[in-house]
Write a protein that holds these residues in place. Structure first.
Motif, PDB file in Angstrom:
ATOM      1  N   UNK A   1      77.089  71.839 114.332  1.00  0.00           N
ATOM      2  CA  UNK A   1      76.970  70.984 115.516  1.00  0.00           C
ATOM      3  C   UNK A   1      75.552  70.980 116.090  1.00  0.00           C
ATOM      4  N   UNK A   2      75.098  69.821 116.509  1.00  0.00           N
ATOM      5  CA  UNK A   2      73.751  69.708 117.073  1.00  0.00           C
ATOM      6  C   UNK A   2      73.760  69.188 118.506  1.00  0.00           C
ATOM      7  N   UNK A   3      74.962  68.924 119.034  1.00  0.00           N
ATOM      8  CA  UNK A   3      75.087  68.647 120.478  1.00  0.00           C
ATOM      9  C   UNK A   3      76.306  69.420 120.991  1.00  0.00           C
ATOM     10  N   UNK A   4      76.327  69.663 122.302  1.00  0.00           N
ATOM     11  CA  UNK A   4      77.395  70.484 122.880  1.00  0.00           C
ATOM     12  C   UNK A   4      78.775  69.865 122.644  1.00  0.00           C
ATOM     13  N   UNK A   5      78.865  68.548 122.693  1.00  0.00           N
ATOM     14  CA  UNK A   5      80.166  67.888 122.518  1.00  0.00           C
ATOM     15  C   UNK A   5      80.735  68.154 121.120  1.00  0.00           C
ATOM     16  N   UNK A   6      79.843  68.269 120.115  1.00  0.00           N
ATOM     17  CA  UNK A   6      80.328  68.593 118.763  1.00  0.00           C
ATOM     18  C   UNK A   6      80.931  69.997 118.730  1.00  0.00           C
TER      19      UNK A   6
ATOM     20  N   UNK B   1      82.188  79.980 126.974  1.00  0.00           N
ATOM     21  CA  UNK B   1      81.329  78.922 127.527  1.00  0.00           C
ATOM     22  C   UNK B   1      80.616  78.218 126.384  1.00  0.00           C
ATOM     23  N   UNK B   2      80.294  76.945 126.611  1.00  0.00           N
ATOM     24  CA  UNK B   2      79.379  76.242 125.707  1.00  0.00           C
ATOM     25  C   UNK B   2      78.192  75.837 126.571  1.00  0.00           C
ATOM     26  N   UNK B   3      77.055  76.481 126.368  1.00  0.00           N
ATOM     27  CA  UNK B   3      75.856  76.144 127.140  1.00  0.00           C
ATOM     28  C   UNK B   3      75.283  74.856 126.576  1.00  0.00           C
ATOM     29  N   UNK B   4      75.145  73.848 127.434  1.00  0.00           N
ATOM     30  CA  UNK B   4      74.630  72.550 126.971  1.00  0.00           C
ATOM     31  C   UNK B   4      73.130  72.489 127.183  1.00  0.00           C
TER      32      UNK B   4
END
Ligand code: TXA
Ligand code: MG
Length: 325
Positions: free
Chosen positions: A148-153, A164-167
């Motif tokens: 994944x290369x963006x937080x949404x992925x 947590x997913x740090x964006x």
């Protein structure tokens, strides 16, 4: 919502979560990583569980720089040259573990080497600075899927499995780090990645062997023989005899007076994975003829545990499947 914008406050919270043994996804300049405190085997096991990895591939440990790397690995002149040229940045180095290295055995999948990299992404660095921990992090995708290369992925892959997913927005490079093995003067390409080989060759002043076109670059971490303890294993054992050691699992372990380690008395596969490599090492050093290994369920992380056990018990006969990360 698991995704949170990376701010000073959320980075502090992420660091606390790591210190508590939780897993946290964070951006790097290559791809998003799924991180755990590399000193805590139980936390690292959660990473394997979340990724649903059929095998325990060794993980990359993220550090701030050369000084931190030297706490865990033997850094020779060749490695130092590469570190000075390319860190922080998209280069991972597989180096010998220092004796007494505090990184959990599970991180290196039982190998005597450790992959280290200092990321340049400022959020990754802030997290390392605040947490003051080495962070073991594979790409934050499920096993066998793209990084994944963006937080949404990350959220699409892992949902709310990470605390947590740090964006931090899109990753600058979007391709995993280049992985090199350094063994004395020898430098081996283990994975093609975001750092071009030409740049590495310029620094080394010599050419690196290229993989055959179309072939997979294999990591020695995936070679069967590297996983073999020197003591033969007797798999699916229901009991152990004199002269053996017992690697047990679950609440129904047989009574045994010899050396015994129960991977998880409550039958928890994540806990068993956390203890696995260290337990094998300990029993291998117990001076017994055989290690009797109780059956381990084949679901969840049990699949990876059984794969490792099979490789360890008959290293010469199990084909090494070339595997992309
Ligand atoms: O860019 C990256 O490297 C990303 C970000 C998050 O830093 N991480 C990443 O990790 O791609 P992962 O786990 O997906 O890939 C780790 C690679 C695998 O190819 C693994 O076999 C190799 O590094 N590796 C790690 N430790 C090793 C070891 N001790 N010996 C050989 N190969 C190793
Ligand atoms: Mg990956």
């Amino acid at each position: 919502m698991t995704i949170v914008a990376a701010t000073k406050e959320s980075i502090d919270r992420a660091a606390k979560a790591l210190a508590k043994g939780e897993i946290v996804a964070f951006p790097t300049e290559t791809v998003y990583g799924l991180g755990a405190n590399a000193l805590n085997a139980a936390a690292v096991a959660k990473v394997f569980a979340a990724k649903d990895r059929p095998r325990f591939n060794p993980l990359i440990v993220h550090v701030l720089g050369e000084e931190e790397a030297e706490a865990y690995a033997a850094v020779n002149d060749t490695a130092r040259k590469l570190i000075h040229a390319f860190w922080p940045g998209p280069l991972s180095l597989v180096l010998p573990r220092k004796s007494g290295c505090a990184i959990a055995d599970l991180v290196s999948a039982g190998l005597d080497t450790i992959a280290l990299r200092a990321p340049s992404n400022r959020i990754a660095r802030a997290l390392l600075e605040v947490a003051k921990l080495p962070i073991a992090a594979p790409s934050a995708n499920r096993s066998g899927r793209i990084s994944p290369t963006i937080a949404a992925h990350v959220e699409a892959e892992l949902g709310s499995l990470p605390a947590m997913i740090l964006d931090g927005g899109p990753c600058a490079l979007g391709l995993e780090s280049t992985v090199l093995g350094v063994d004395g003067d020898d430098v081996t390409l283990l994975r093609l990645g975001a750092l071009p080989l030409e740049e590495i060759e310029t620094v080394l002043g010599r050419k690196l062997a290229r993989p055959e076109p179309g072939s997979h670059v294999s990591s020695p971490g995936q070679l069967a023989t590297h996983y073999a303890p020197s003591t033969p294993l007797h798999l699916d054992a229901r009991s152990a005899k004199r002269g053996e050691a017992l690697l047990a699992f679950g609440p129904h372990a047989p009574e045994f007076a010899g050396p015994t380690i129960n991977l998880s008395p409550r039958g928890d596969l994540v806990e068993a994975a956390a203890n696995f490599f260290a337990a094998l090492r300990t029993l291998d050093a117990a001076g017994v003829e055989t290690i009797a290994v109780m059956p381990i369920p084949a679901h969840g992380l049990g699949e990876a545990l059984n794969d490792r056990l099979k490789r360890a018990s008959s290293p010469a006969t199990i084909p090494v499947s070339a595997e992309l990360p």
